[in-house]
Scaffold this active site. Sequence first.
Site, mmCIF file in Angstrom:
data_model
loop_
_atom_site.group_PDB
_atom_site.id
_atom_site.type_symbol
_atom_site.label_atom_id
_atom_site.label_comp_id
_atom_site.label_asym_id
_atom_site.label_seq_id
_atom_site.Cartn_x
_atom_site.Cartn_y
_atom_site.Cartn_z
ATOM 1 C CG ASP A 1 1.540 -19.233 -9.102
ATOM 2 O OD1 ASP A 1 0.929 -20.464 -9.273
ATOM 3 O OD2 ASP A 1 2.312 -19.010 -8.646
ATOM 4 C CG HIS B 1 5.676 -15.544 -8.152
ATOM 5 N ND1 HIS B 1 4.693 -15.106 -8.792
ATOM 6 C CD2 HIS B 1 5.465 -16.471 -7.743
ATOM 7 C CE1 HIS B 1 3.625 -15.942 -8.835
ATOM 8 N NE2 HIS B 1 4.287 -16.886 -8.201
ATOM 9 C CG MET C 1 1.547 -9.970 -14.627
ATOM 10 S SD MET C 1 2.842 -9.104 -15.726
ATOM 11 C CE MET C 1 3.936 -10.436 -15.209
ATOM 12 C CB SER D 1 3.510 -12.140 -8.072
ATOM 13 O OG SER D 1 4.418 -12.114 -9.014
ATOM 14 C CB THR D 2 4.129 -7.677 -9.565
ATOM 15 O OG1 THR D 2 4.631 -8.602 -10.554
ATOM 16 C CG2 THR D 2 4.716 -6.331 -10.069
#
Length: 358
Positions: free
Chosen positions: A299, A203, A296, A177-178
């Site tokens: 997930d 993401h 973050m 993600s991030t």
Amino acid sequence: MPAIKVMIVDDSAVVRQVLSATLDEDVGIEVIGAAVDPVFALEKMKAQWPDVIVLDVEMPRMDGITFLRRIMADRPTPVVICSTLTEKGSETALQALSAGAVCVVTKPKVGLKQFLHDCSDDLISAVKAAARSNVRRLVPSAPAPSAVAPKLSADAILPAGSAMAQTTETVVAIGTSTGGTQALESVLRALPRVSPGIVVVQHMPEKFTGAFAQRLDGLCEVEVREARHGDRVMPGRVLIAPGGRHMLLKRSGAQYVVDVIDGPPVSRHRPSVDVLFRSAARFAGRNAVGVIMTGMGDDGARGLKEMHDAGAWTVAQDEASCVVYGMPKEAVKLGGVDKVLPLTDIPAAILGRISRRS
């Protein structure tokens, strides 16, 4: 805790006004200044440097991407891009993520003021997430999770089940993600053309993943493309889940394919890493390698544990090389990780694991 100091850089007076008012409503955020372009911003930032910069892309005198690259080279600072993005603009957003932006918030062309009011919680969450990130760990070269929607598990898409019988073909499932756009680029560029088939959930919102895959395809020896329903997972190919849709690994005889489907957000994300990892646990089992990287939230943590329990070999990116040590940390806490590695060691570890199995 001291308030997060924010500088807003946008050529629209309306945006500067509304963003300032919105962010200042949160007691944990203090807007220390707003500027019409990066040149003015740099002058203001000499007096007080912000913790986070909220940055537009198209501005007079200096565009946002140039400013971002300058900041990341001279004094790395978390940046949230807040820009109007068209189909063409999504490539610009990818350039921003590659240059070091933590996340991108898309502004509409019409109804801007109302949008900024309606999305105030998302904007505040994006700024707070950026403040927690470590941009110095970005490799040189996602919308914020909802606080309202119920947090569904992978059961909403695919019930848990036993792993299918083992085959000879290995597949690698990656979730991030991030900070993941840079991390994925680092891993995939290090892989040779003869690599195992790879499926990825990063993401990202709709329309971003196609341009992201196309960009990586031009940089990597492996083929990289946005996944389509029914695509075969095969050596030398990387399939990236399309933004706004879930991707599942399935078996068709001795071959692996992907299902690209609609469905509710899982772990507040669509696509969800938990969904991909559960499907890999169920349909690949010992044939899979699971990799969870910077991001973050949590997930993918449960899904990686399911892969581990099904016999897959699992890897987590270490804290020192993560932009945000969230998803890998949660996976380690659940006991679903066989190996914790720095980002630069992950490609060799994947290839080493595959060679030992062959």
